[in-house]
Motif scaffolding. Structure first.
Motif, PDB file in Angstrom:
ATOM      1  N   ILE A 122       0.689  -1.283   0.055  1.00  0.00           N
ATOM      2  CA  ILE A 122      -0.002   0.298  -0.166  1.00  0.00           C
ATOM      3  C   ILE A 122       0.883   1.216   0.115  1.00  0.00           C
ATOM      4  N   LEU A 123       0.448   2.220  -1.121  1.00  0.00           N
ATOM      5  CA  LEU A 123       1.407   3.383  -1.094  1.00  0.00           C
ATOM      6  C   LEU A 123       0.486   4.370  -0.810  1.00  0.00           C
ATOM      7  N   GLN A 124       0.882   5.359   0.093  1.00  0.00           N
ATOM      8  CA  GLN A 124       0.097   6.546   0.403  1.00  0.00           C
ATOM      9  C   GLN A 124       1.096   7.766   0.711  1.00  0.00           C
ATOM     10  N   GLY A 125       0.548   8.802   0.350  1.00  0.00           N
ATOM     11  CA  GLY A 125       1.421  10.093   0.471  1.00  0.00           C
ATOM     12  C   GLY A 125       0.765  11.241  -0.094  1.00  0.00           C
ATOM     13  N   MET A 126       1.330  12.619   0.002  1.00  0.00           N
ATOM     14  CA  MET A 126       0.613  13.593  -0.756  1.00  0.00           C
ATOM     15  C   MET A 126       1.145  13.663  -2.034  1.00  0.00           C
ATOM     16  N   ASP A 127       0.068  14.470  -3.010  1.00  0.00           N
ATOM     17  CA  ASP A 127       0.505  14.547  -4.438  1.00  0.00           C
ATOM     18  C   ASP A 127       2.134  14.824  -4.324  1.00  0.00           C
ATOM     19  N   THR A 128       2.623  14.320  -5.631  1.00  0.00           N
ATOM     20  CA  THR A 128       4.009  14.376  -6.007  1.00  0.00           C
ATOM     21  C   THR A 128       5.044  13.717  -5.124  1.00  0.00           C
ATOM     22  N   CYS A 129       4.329  12.939  -4.105  1.00  0.00           N
ATOM     23  CA  CYS A 129       5.317  12.165  -3.150  1.00  0.00           C
ATOM     24  C   CYS A 129       6.019  11.028  -3.805  1.00  0.00           C
ATOM     25  N   GLY A 130       5.711  10.554  -4.949  1.00  0.00           N
ATOM     26  CA  GLY A 130       6.282   9.650  -5.817  1.00  0.00           C
ATOM     27  C   GLY A 130       5.826   8.146  -5.795  1.00  0.00           C
ATOM     28  N   LYS A 131       4.344   8.218  -5.779  1.00  0.00           N
ATOM     29  CA  LYS A 131       3.801   6.916  -5.817  1.00  0.00           C
ATOM     30  C   LYS A 131       4.061   6.213  -7.095  1.00  0.00           C
ATOM     31  N   ILE A 186       7.287  13.387   2.069  1.00  0.00           N
ATOM     32  CA  ILE A 186       8.128  14.769   1.527  1.00  0.00           C
ATOM     33  C   ILE A 186       7.807  15.771   2.267  1.00  0.00           C
ATOM     34  N   SER A 187       8.747  16.814   2.014  1.00  0.00           N
ATOM     35  CA  SER A 187       8.682  18.020   2.878  1.00  0.00           C
ATOM     36  C   SER A 187       7.658  18.980   1.921  1.00  0.00           C
ATOM     37  N   LYS A 188       6.939  19.885   2.657  1.00  0.00           N
ATOM     38  CA  LYS A 188       6.292  20.724   1.606  1.00  0.00           C
ATOM     39  C   LYS A 188       7.077  21.609   0.892  1.00  0.00           C
ATOM     40  N   ASP A 189       8.382  22.027   1.160  1.00  0.00           N
ATOM     41  CA  ASP A 189       9.227  22.450   0.123  1.00  0.00           C
ATOM     42  C   ASP A 189       9.412  21.673  -1.200  1.00  0.00           C
ATOM     43  N   GLU A 190       9.633  20.289  -0.844  1.00  0.00           N
ATOM     44  CA  GLU A 190       9.952  19.426  -1.941  1.00  0.00           C
ATOM     45  C   GLU A 190       8.725  19.471  -2.801  1.00  0.00           C
ATOM     46  N   GLN A 191       7.271  19.330  -2.357  1.00  0.00           N
ATOM     47  CA  GLN A 191       6.283  19.373  -3.155  1.00  0.00           C
ATOM     48  C   GLN A 191       6.148  20.782  -3.991  1.00  0.00           C
ATOM     49  N   LYS A 192       6.593  21.813  -3.432  1.00  0.00           N
ATOM     50  CA  LYS A 192       6.495  23.057  -4.348  1.00  0.00           C
ATOM     51  C   LYS A 192       7.403  22.815  -5.178  1.00  0.00           C
ATOM     52  N   ALA A 193       8.619  22.415  -5.003  1.00  0.00           N
ATOM     53  CA  ALA A 193       9.610  22.020  -6.245  1.00  0.00           C
ATOM     54  C   ALA A 193       9.236  21.101  -7.232  1.00  0.00           C
ATOM     55  N   ARG A 194       8.494  20.200  -6.979  1.00  0.00           N
ATOM     56  CA  ARG A 194       8.005  19.058  -7.723  1.00  0.00           C
ATOM     57  C   ARG A 194       7.031  19.570  -8.598  1.00  0.00           C
ATOM     58  N   LEU A 195       5.757  20.619  -8.074  1.00  0.00           N
ATOM     59  CA  LEU A 195       4.927  21.095  -8.909  1.00  0.00           C
ATOM     60  C   LEU A 195       5.523  22.027  -9.829  1.00  0.00           C
ATOM     61  N   GLU A 196       6.177  22.932  -9.146  1.00  0.00           N
ATOM     62  CA  GLU A 196       6.964  23.929 -10.322  1.00  0.00           C
ATOM     63  C   GLU A 196       7.463  23.203 -11.194  1.00  0.00           C
ATOM     64  N   SER A 197       8.250  22.203 -11.120  1.00  0.00           N
ATOM     65  CA  SER A 197       9.043  21.586 -12.228  1.00  0.00           C
ATOM     66  C   SER A 197       8.153  21.056 -13.049  1.00  0.00           C
ATOM     67  N   ARG A 198       6.884  20.313 -12.766  1.00  0.00           N
ATOM     68  CA  ARG A 198       5.732  19.920 -13.796  1.00  0.00           C
ATOM     69  C   ARG A 198       5.286  21.178 -14.426  1.00  0.00           C
ATOM     70  N   ILE A 199       5.274  22.358 -13.823  1.00  0.00           N
ATOM     71  CA  ILE A 199       4.607  23.478 -14.685  1.00  0.00           C
ATOM     72  C   ILE A 199       5.644  23.969 -15.644  1.00  0.00           C
ATOM     73  N   SER A 200       6.987  23.811 -15.331  1.00  0.00           N
ATOM     74  CA  SER A 200       7.827  24.311 -16.147  1.00  0.00           C
ATOM     75  C   SER A 200       8.187  23.448 -17.353  1.00  0.00           C
ATOM     76  N   ASP A 201       7.629  22.136 -17.365  1.00  0.00           N
ATOM     77  CA  ASP A 201       8.116  21.074 -18.243  1.00  0.00           C
ATOM     78  C   ASP A 201       6.741  20.722 -18.995  1.00  0.00           C
ATOM     79  N   PRO A 202       6.655  21.119 -20.287  1.00  0.00           N
ATOM     80  CA  PRO A 202       5.619  21.040 -21.047  1.00  0.00           C
ATOM     81  C   PRO A 202       5.045  19.382 -21.278  1.00  0.00           C
ATOM     82  N   THR A 203       6.147  18.630 -21.185  1.00  0.00           N
ATOM     83  CA  THR A 203       6.011  17.130 -21.079  1.00  0.00           C
ATOM     84  C   THR A 203       4.965  16.436 -19.786  1.00  0.00           C
ATOM     85  N   LYS A 204       5.188  17.478 -18.843  1.00  0.00           N
ATOM     86  CA  LYS A 204       4.645  16.959 -17.709  1.00  0.00           C
ATOM     87  C   LYS A 204       3.217  18.090 -17.093  1.00  0.00           C
ATOM     88  N   HIS A 205       2.961  18.675 -18.213  1.00  0.00           N
ATOM     89  CA  HIS A 205       1.624  19.398 -18.143  1.00  0.00           C
ATOM     90  C   HIS A 205       0.406  18.651 -17.855  1.00  0.00           C
TER      91      HIS A 205
END
Ligand code: AMP
Ligand code: MG
Length: 265
Positions: free
Chosen positions: A58-67, A167-186
């Motif tokens: 069973i995998l649980q975690g916040m969005d972008t935590c890496g499931k 994951i930390s709240k800062d790490e989630q921010k970084a991961r969400l931002e990298s999704r936004i800046s990468d068109p293949t992750k939109h």
């Protein structure tokens, strides 16, 4: 990695999401991971051949935590025929007309197989609690109901391994931002990711209660430091291999007398 003991009080601030143990960088773990994948493949075959146990991860975690990433990396070491992945989304009307464990129960792997839950019945004490999707007197019963359900699974031959990807709240921010800046992750960016992030503290509290109430002798929770993807993959794979090894499985006796068995031309 930390295993929560039944009755432990959990403060997630005590668990560092960027912990990487004895390792400093990804390169140091590659050989070990490769070796673990080989062992995993053999153990999975034993599980299949013996047909005595099932393994539910069973995998649980916040969005972008890496499931998703964990599933990709862990399954890279498995025979896909013996492994099923089930993702738990917002319940359908049909699912909502049943008890909350119904959809989880029917997705539990049969003996001989490994099943991975990408989210799970635990959403019913997480998102459901944070947003009061059902009244408190209903969701507050879920903890005990989950423990009883998992106990029944374990008593029926299913090993239940539960990983909270921390994951930390800062790490989630970084991961969400990298999704936004990468068109293949939109395609991965959801309005709900940003919306749910605003409830970070409520989620942390819900996770702490979940870890406290649902870490049992038969199915304890593992808190995985998940800021570093390579470390997360390593500890989860290690834990799966260790768990399967402890089952001390043997190949079953042949169903025919091999000494009298000849293959015709
Ligand atoms: P994802 O895993 O990113 O595809 O998102 C699935 C979404 O479904 C998440 O926002 C979950 O919180 C939501 N979800 C899963 N199970 C439930 C549930 N039992 N009740 C409400 N929402 C749920
Ligand atoms: Mg998502």
């Amino acid at each position: 990695m930390n295993i929560i003991k039944p009755g432990d009080l959990v403060d997630l601030n005590d668990y560092a999401p960027d912990f990487t143990g004895a390792y400093e960088k990804k390169g140091q773990t590659k050989r070990r991971l490769k070796k673990l994948h080989k062992q995993l493949l053999k153990l999975q075959e034993l599980l299949y051949a013996g047909n005595q146990h099932a393994l539910l991860i069973i995998l649980q975690g916040m969005d972008t935590c890496g499931k998703d990433g964990t599933i990709r990396r862990v399954m890279a070491g498995m025979n896909v025929q013996g492994c099923d992945v089930v993702s738990f989304k917002v319940p359908s009307t049909d699912e909502l007309s049943r008890d909350f464990l119904w959809r989880a129960h029917r997705a539990v792997p049969p003996k001989g197989k490994i099943g991975i839950f990408n989210r799970s019945h635990y959403e019913d004490v997480l998102v459901v609690r944070v947003h009061s999707l059902v009244p408190e007197d209903i969701w507050s019963q879920h903890y005990q109901q989950i423990n009883d359900f998992e106990k029944m699974l374990v008593e029926s031959g299913t090993v239940v391994l539960k990983f909270f990807l921390h994951i930390s709240k800062d790490e989630q921010k970084a991961r969400l931002e990298s999704r936004i800046s990468d068109p293949t992750k939109h395609w991965k960016v959801m309005e709900s990711d940003v919306r749910e992030r605003a409830y970070w503290d409520d989620y942390m509290q819900a996770y702490e209660v979940m870890l406290q109430k649902c870490s049992t002798d038969w199915a304890p929770w593992h808190v995985i430091p998940a800021n570093k993807k390579w470390y997360r993959n390593l500890v989860i794979t290690e834990c799966i291999v260790e768990t399967l090894r402890k089952l001390d499985m043997r190949y079953p006796e042949p169903s025919v007398d091999i000494t009298k068995f000849t293959i015709g031309d």
